[in-house]
Design a protein around this motif. Structure first.
Motif, short mmCIF file in Angstrom:
data_model
loop_
_atom_site.label_atom_id
_atom_site.label_comp_id
_atom_site.label_asym_id
_atom_site.label_seq_id
_atom_site.Cartn_x
_atom_site.Cartn_y
_atom_site.Cartn_z
N SER A 325 3.82 -5.15 -5.46
CA SER A 325 2.47 -5.05 -6.03
C SER A 325 1.83 -3.69 -5.79
O SER A 325 1.35 -3.04 -6.72
N ALA A 326 1.79 -3.26 -4.54
CA ALA A 326 1.07 -2.03 -4.20
C ALA A 326 1.64 -0.83 -4.95
O ALA A 326 0.90 0.08 -5.36
N ALA A 329 0.16 -1.11 -8.51
CA ALA A 329 -1.30 -1.20 -8.60
C ALA A 329 -1.98 0.11 -8.23
O ALA A 329 -3.13 0.35 -8.60
N VAL A 335 -5.66 -3.03 -4.38
CA VAL A 335 -5.68 -4.47 -4.60
C VAL A 335 -6.42 -5.11 -3.43
O VAL A 335 -6.84 -4.44 -2.49
N GLU A 351 3.94 -9.08 -2.88
CA GLU A 351 3.35 -10.41 -3.07
C GLU A 351 4.37 -11.41 -3.60
O GLU A 351 5.30 -11.04 -4.34
N HIS A 393 -8.40 -8.08 -8.01
CA HIS A 393 -7.29 -8.57 -8.83
C HIS A 393 -7.03 -7.66 -10.03
O HIS A 393 -5.97 -7.74 -10.66
N ARG A 396 -4.05 -5.02 -9.56
CA ARG A 396 -2.71 -5.60 -9.53
C ARG A 396 -2.30 -6.20 -10.87
O ARG A 396 -1.14 -6.17 -11.24
#
Length: 604
Positions: A325-326, A329, A335, A351, A393, A396
């Motif tokens: 995710s990171a 994003a 995030v 995640e 949110h 992400r």
């Protein structure tokens, strides 16, 4: 539609004037370079705009200042050179042009241009609608309230904001789909079923035997639904559960069967109630999209497989599928941060998309849903209206669109701040009827729908608002929607009175609108000229509230005009021109109110 009316279809006078000014100045610069007055160079980037004070010109440009380095001359000399190379302005959009200050170029619009604005607003019933969006497909998803309970104040604001945003996008030339996402799968549905089942068992076993767990839904609506189910089914589900302790009960097949039966009964009722209440609020969706269809079709796991294939996911040792995710994003901000055991915060890392038990997370379904919008259904833009508490949110979700091979910029999120309900200057927090937070149904029983829709759309989404119940029920000029409706009714009354006196409007083709030169007349005409571009700007900035503010200002300008310019008893030619102006204003007010699904009375 007559040829005259076709002339003003999709008419945007302000943009027309700005485009014409840019074209004239560009042509003048090229002509000046061609004959050596200015040295050959790449044309500089420059601004043409409506100045704050139009006394010194209707449109201003900084091309001379912007080109000082390009052409290596003083701005004043450049401005003079450009003006010398402008074509004759006779009969065009502009009447004259001047140089001001160190080199600003000010252009003055011709009387025929302003007359055309009046004729356009008067003759085109849909004046304000343009083809700016060129039919681009936009999906606007809003409200999407959890179907496990009633809608609250945030949904009331989100409903007005989302519906009005869809309206301005439509009027600006986009192909708009209004959508509601029904979260009918996942943890909240399990929680819903558990809450209902416990309430049902309490009816036959007592609250002491099965107290409602803290994580369950506590609202009175759960009791009502469980009671209705009990009336239909009696205690047949309770018999198989009696005598079990809580731990055994919640893991039993009997309890699972009870949950499934209750969800099958209650969820359609709640969804029907959502549709009913939103329809009462004048919101009609093109699509009601069920999350469950994504799971049933295999779309969720297909998206996970695609992310694995692209390297955006990997399998953990326990078999869970993890998403990086990171990494994706970061382009769009941070995030949500996660709380550690000692209470501090750390950056969110990878995640879970699919748990070790094979069950996808809500995030996986959310990615699949937005992939469906942008890839499967081919929307150019997916616009979501979310509460401000979902801000973490955004990055992400946009990052996930990049990760799966789409473009995160094609997903736009409008974050909406909270609503404070006020009465007598004090906050109102509880419903007298249910003891819970005020619901949309509570609100619409007290406040006229016209007021609710208009007042909730009075401020941009990023501003918190105090919704004044006292103001919303007023039938005087303190209530903004009443003030605007009254302006429309007043014009209708003027037109009827003139007709009763034998003065009929001769038709836009037959009037001379250049006779309208009084300051209050010009103020109105300038506002009419701005209206189509105001809609375009509202669509581009995702801010429909600017149209509310515009129409309030238009109503004020009309009242000033009516106070200073006689219609009855005026010279016949001037009288006809003023009637055309009144009809133009009437059309614009009508279009704003109907666009936002607000009643447009002809008498008050």
């Amino acid at each position: 539609m007559t040829d005259f009316e076709k002339t003003y279809q999709n008419y945007n006078p302000r943009q027309t004037a700005l485009d014409e000014a840019r074209a004239l100045l560009t042509a003048a610069a090229r002509a000046a370079m061609a004959d050596g007055t200015l040295p050959e160079a790449e044309l500089p980037a420059f601004i043409v705009e409506i100045p704050a004070d139009v006394k010194n010109g209707d449109i201003a440009s900084n091309i001379a200042m912007a080109g000082a380095r390009t052409w290596r001359k003083a701005p004043k000399m450049i401005a003079d050179a450009l003006i010398a190379h402008l074509p004759a302005l006779d009969g065009g959009v502009f009447a004259k042009v001047e140089v001001a200050g160190p080199g600003f170029i000010n252009l003055f619009l011709a009387p025929s241009f302003w007359a055309g604005v009046v004729l356009g607003a008067c003759s085109n019933k849909e004046y304000g609608r343009t083809d700016h969006g060129k039919g681009a497909k936009y999906n606007v998803e809003f409200v999407s309230a959890n179907p496990t309970g009633p809608m609250h104040m945030g949904n009331a604001r989100g409903g007005a904001l989302g519906d009005c945003l869809a309206a301005v996008l439509d009027w600006s030339g986009c192909d708009v789909t209004r959508e509601f996402y029904i979260n009918d799968a996942g943890n909240q549905i399990q929680k819903f079923g558990k809450s209902l089942a416990v309430r049902y068992l309490q009816k036959y076993c007592g609250e002491e035997a099965y107290p409602l767990p803290a994580e369950c839904y506590q609202g009175g609506d759960i009791k009502v639904l469980a009671g209705e189910f009990a009336e239909l089914n009696g205690d047949k589900y309770a018999a198989s559960c009696k005598g079990m302790d809580e731990e055994t009960l919640f893991e039993s097949e009997a309890f699972a069967a009870l949950k499934d039966a209750l969800v099958a009964y209650a969820l359609p009722k709640n969804i029907a109630a959502l549709k009913r209440d939103l329809s009462k609020y004048r919101i009609d969706y093109d699509v009601w999209f069920h999350e469950s269809t994504l799971h049933e079709s295999g779309a969720v796991l297909a998206v996970v497989d695609k992310l694995l294939e692209l390297g955006a996911c990997y399998k953990a040792e326990d078999g869970a599928v993890m998403y990086r995710s990171a990494q994706y994003a970061a382009k769009y901000g941070t995030v949500n941060k996660k709380k550690t055991d000692d209470g501090t915060e750390e950056e969110a890392k990878d995640e879970v998309l699919v748990r070790a038990n094979g069950i996808p997370t809500y995030f996986a379904a959310d990615i699949a849903y937005h992939y469906n919008k942008l890839a499967t259904r081919g929307f150019a833009k997916a616009i979501d209206v979310w509460g401000a508490d979902h801000h973490g949110h955004v990055a992400r979700m946009k990052g996930a669109m990049d990760a799966i091979g789409l473009h995160g910029e094609d997903l736009d999120v409008v974050l909406m701040q909270m609503v404070n309900l006020m009465r007598d200057g004090q906050p109102v927090r509880m419903s007298k009827r249910t003891g819970n937070a005020i619901t949309l149904t509570d609100l619409l029983e007290e406040v006229p729908i016209d007021s609710a829709r208009f007042l909730f759309n009075m401020h941009d989404a990023g501003s918190g608002i105090d919704f004044d119940l006292d103001q919303a029920v007023k039938t005087d000029n303190d209530n903004p929607v009443y003030y605007v409706q009254y302006a429309h009714a007043r014009i209708c009354s003027i037109l009827k009175k003139m007709e009763s006196e034998g003065v009929a409007f001769a038709g836009a083709e037959n009037i001379d609108a250049t006779l309208l030169t009084e300051p209050s007349e010009m103020d109105l005409i300038r506002m009419l000229a701005a209206f189509p571009q105001e809609i375009v700007m509202a669509a581009e900035k995702y801010d429909p509230s600017r149209i509310n503010r515009f129409v309030i200002d238009l109503a004020s300008a009309f009242h000033r005009f009516y106070g200073s310019c006689r219609i009855q008893g005026a010279d016949p030619a001037v009288q006809q021109a003023r009637l055309a102006l009144c009809i133009g204003v009437k059309n614009v007010i009508f279009n704003v109110l109907t666009m936002f699904k607000i009643n447009v009375p002809e008498k008050m």
